[in-house]
Design a protein around this motif. Structure first.
Motif, PDB file in Angstrom:
ATOM      1  N   ALA A 147      -0.968  -1.355  -6.356  1.00 24.31           N
ATOM      2  CA  ALA A 147       0.685  -1.956  -6.792  1.00 24.31           C
ATOM      3  C   ALA A 147       0.947  -2.560  -8.145  1.00 24.31           C
ATOM      4  N   SER A 148      -0.454  -2.795  -8.720  1.00 23.93           N
ATOM      5  CA  SER A 148      -0.065  -3.212 -10.031  1.00 23.93           C
ATOM      6  C   SER A 148      -1.219  -2.815 -11.015  1.00 23.93           C
TER       7      SER A 148
ATOM      8  N   LEU B  37     -11.661  -6.288  -3.743  1.00 20.28           N
ATOM      9  CA  LEU B  37     -10.138  -6.343  -4.175  1.00 20.28           C
ATOM     10  C   LEU B  37      -9.455  -5.290  -3.321  1.00 20.28           C
ATOM     11  N   PRO B  38      -9.893  -4.161  -3.399  1.00 23.07           N
ATOM     12  CA  PRO B  38      -9.054  -3.315  -2.402  1.00 23.07           C
ATOM     13  C   PRO B  38      -8.852  -3.290  -1.028  1.00 23.07           C
ATOM     14  N   GLU B  39      -9.758  -4.127  -0.349  1.00 22.00           N
ATOM     15  CA  GLU B  39      -9.572  -4.426   0.890  1.00 22.00           C
ATOM     16  C   GLU B  39      -8.487  -5.543   1.305  1.00 22.00           C
ATOM     17  N   VAL B  40      -8.164  -6.201   0.335  1.00 23.47           N
ATOM     18  CA  VAL B  40      -7.253  -7.421   0.179  1.00 23.47           C
ATOM     19  C   VAL B  40      -5.841  -7.278   0.062  1.00 23.47           C
ATOM     20  N   VAL B  41      -5.826  -6.556  -1.459  1.00 19.98           N
ATOM     21  CA  VAL B  41      -4.432  -6.085  -1.641  1.00 19.98           C
ATOM     22  C   VAL B  41      -4.503  -4.681  -2.142  1.00 19.98           C
ATOM     23  N   ASP B  42      -3.427  -3.901  -2.143  1.00 20.06           N
ATOM     24  CA  ASP B  42      -3.045  -2.498  -2.657  1.00 20.06           C
ATOM     25  C   ASP B  42      -3.354  -2.570  -4.388  1.00 20.06           C
ATOM     26  N   ILE B  43      -4.773  -1.989  -4.639  1.00 17.10           N
ATOM     27  CA  ILE B  43      -4.830  -1.960  -6.129  1.00 17.10           C
ATOM     28  C   ILE B  43      -3.964  -1.253  -6.805  1.00 17.10           C
TER      29      ILE B  43
END
Length: 50
Positions: A37-38, A29-35
């Motif tokens: 952020a939410s 998940l951290p590679e796909v989105v900025d964790i």
């Protein structure tokens, strides 16, 4: 022999595969989105990190 067969059945069950899939995808998940952020992203990432 029976214990080995029950272990294979447990490891290949849908629940085990679903948990493994969730933890594997949560680890990516951290590679796909900025964790950061939410808070929802942090909650999804936390079990695979721990």
């Amino acid at each position: 022999m029976a214990a080995l067969r029950s272990l294979r059945t447990a490891l290949a069950s849908r629940t085990s595969l679903a948990v493994f899939g969730f933890l594997a995808l949560g680890g990516l998940l951290p590679e796909v989105v900025d964790i950061y952020a939410s808070p929802v992203y942090r909650i999804l990432f936390l079990p695979s990190y721990v």
